[in-house]
Enzyme design. Sequence first.
Site, PDB file in Angstrom:
ATOM      1  N   LYS A  69       0.802  -1.222   0.000  1.00  0.00           N
ATOM      2  CA  LYS A  69       0.000   0.000   0.000  1.00  0.00           C
ATOM      3  C   LYS A  69       0.838   1.277   0.000  1.00  0.00           C
ATOM      4  CE  LYS A  69      -4.169  -1.668  -0.036  1.00  0.00           C
ATOM      5  NZ  LYS A  69      -5.132  -1.346  -1.079  1.00  0.00           N
TER       6      LYS A  69
ATOM      7  N   SER B  68      -2.544 -12.816   4.546  1.00  0.00           N
ATOM      8  CA  SER B  68      -3.121 -12.745   3.195  1.00  0.00           C
ATOM      9  C   SER B  68      -2.136 -13.306   2.173  1.00  0.00           C
ATOM     10  CB  SER B  68      -3.516 -11.312   2.840  1.00  0.00           C
ATOM     11  OG  SER B  68      -2.373 -10.511   2.638  1.00  0.00           O
TER      12      SER B  68
END
Lengths: 94, 321
Positions: B44, B264
């Site tokens: 991100k 994840s």
Amino acid sequence: MASIIRIPTVLRAAVGGNATLSVEGATIGEILGKVVAEFPGVEAQVFNADGSLHKFLNIYVNDDDVRYIGGLTAATKDGDEITLLPAVAGGATA
Amino acid sequence: MTRYASVLDLIGNTPVVDASALSPKANVKIWVKLEGRNPAGSVKDRVALSLVDAAERDGVLTPGVPGQILIEPSSGNTGIALAMVCRMRGYHLKVVLPSNVSVERTQLLRVWGAEIIMSPGTEGSNGAVRMAQTLAEENPDWVFLYQYANPANPDAHYRTTGPEILADVPEITHFIAGLGTSGTLMGVGRYLKDHKPGVQVWAIEPPSGETVDGLRSLDDGYIPPVFTQNNGAELLDRKVVVRPKQSIEFTRAMSEIGLFVGISSGAIMAGAVKCAQEIPDDVEATIVTVACDDGWKYLSTGAWTDDVDDVVERAKKIIYF
């Protein structure tokens, strides 16, 4: 050729409170058709007026999203696990 | 050693490492791009810098002017990355965060000086998005960059992540990543399809719709605008759900080959293995996956050390994607 359908919390009231259903059918379309025939109240939650899938409903056969493997014509076989999940916002990492 | 003028210059150009030891087939190679190497610790960072740069370019934000406030919904990594970029550029960030994210995420947000607004955990990321939208409407002077709908999100990946992958692994046949805002998949996926047609793009998602109890009806559902703006349904070749138990098991398997990555990333590796299993024995294939972040933020889940079933129960209650 029964498949097990896992029903998300949000749809359970419309299918008699069941968390799972066992339904026979050779395709996703055939199986959903039988579910709707038995529980007419769920039809508007699953299908649009034109018969296509509700945009916020994802359906998986053995964890594969059916929209990418043939949609309503995706084949099902005995013992398959079908999971209905509402489309919700993802998280932070993708 | 290379010198850098700013921490922001450290974003991107992450390494790719061979994880084929986890491939079930000798004819299928698996490479992992380690996004945890970014300075605020996740993929991100690319998105946060791209969002702020675009806002400054468009005049929505003005560098050097005090008192500018941003608001953003995030289950963690975007908030952390934006907090770092905002601190460096002098903006105040408010992050709307579901209350059930791992404790390390809120701690990291505070490190970078972000203000935290909690949304109900039972409503998941959906609830955080809704609350941020409401707050942005009520406070029109706040800047709402809205990663779920901002073209600068997939654009960051089209400009940087995609070209890096193709340069480092030109033999790529499959790209597999997680589906959150869909920014990585849309940006990298579109870049790869534009520059190497035939590459398959697979999306991996957590079964999050199962745990969102606050959903009143299907009409409360949500598809990120980034996904629809980029014709995601056309772009993706497959979309697969990975369950929490598999995610934990593969997170551990990755640590056994030296890769300490977030949960994840384990889920995405599980998807890569499923993909590899479908490739015929006589076809050479190269899968590239993304490890979105490192394992640090998930230590409190006991993911590597505790009983797997206990961890799975805990993982069902936190947002790890």
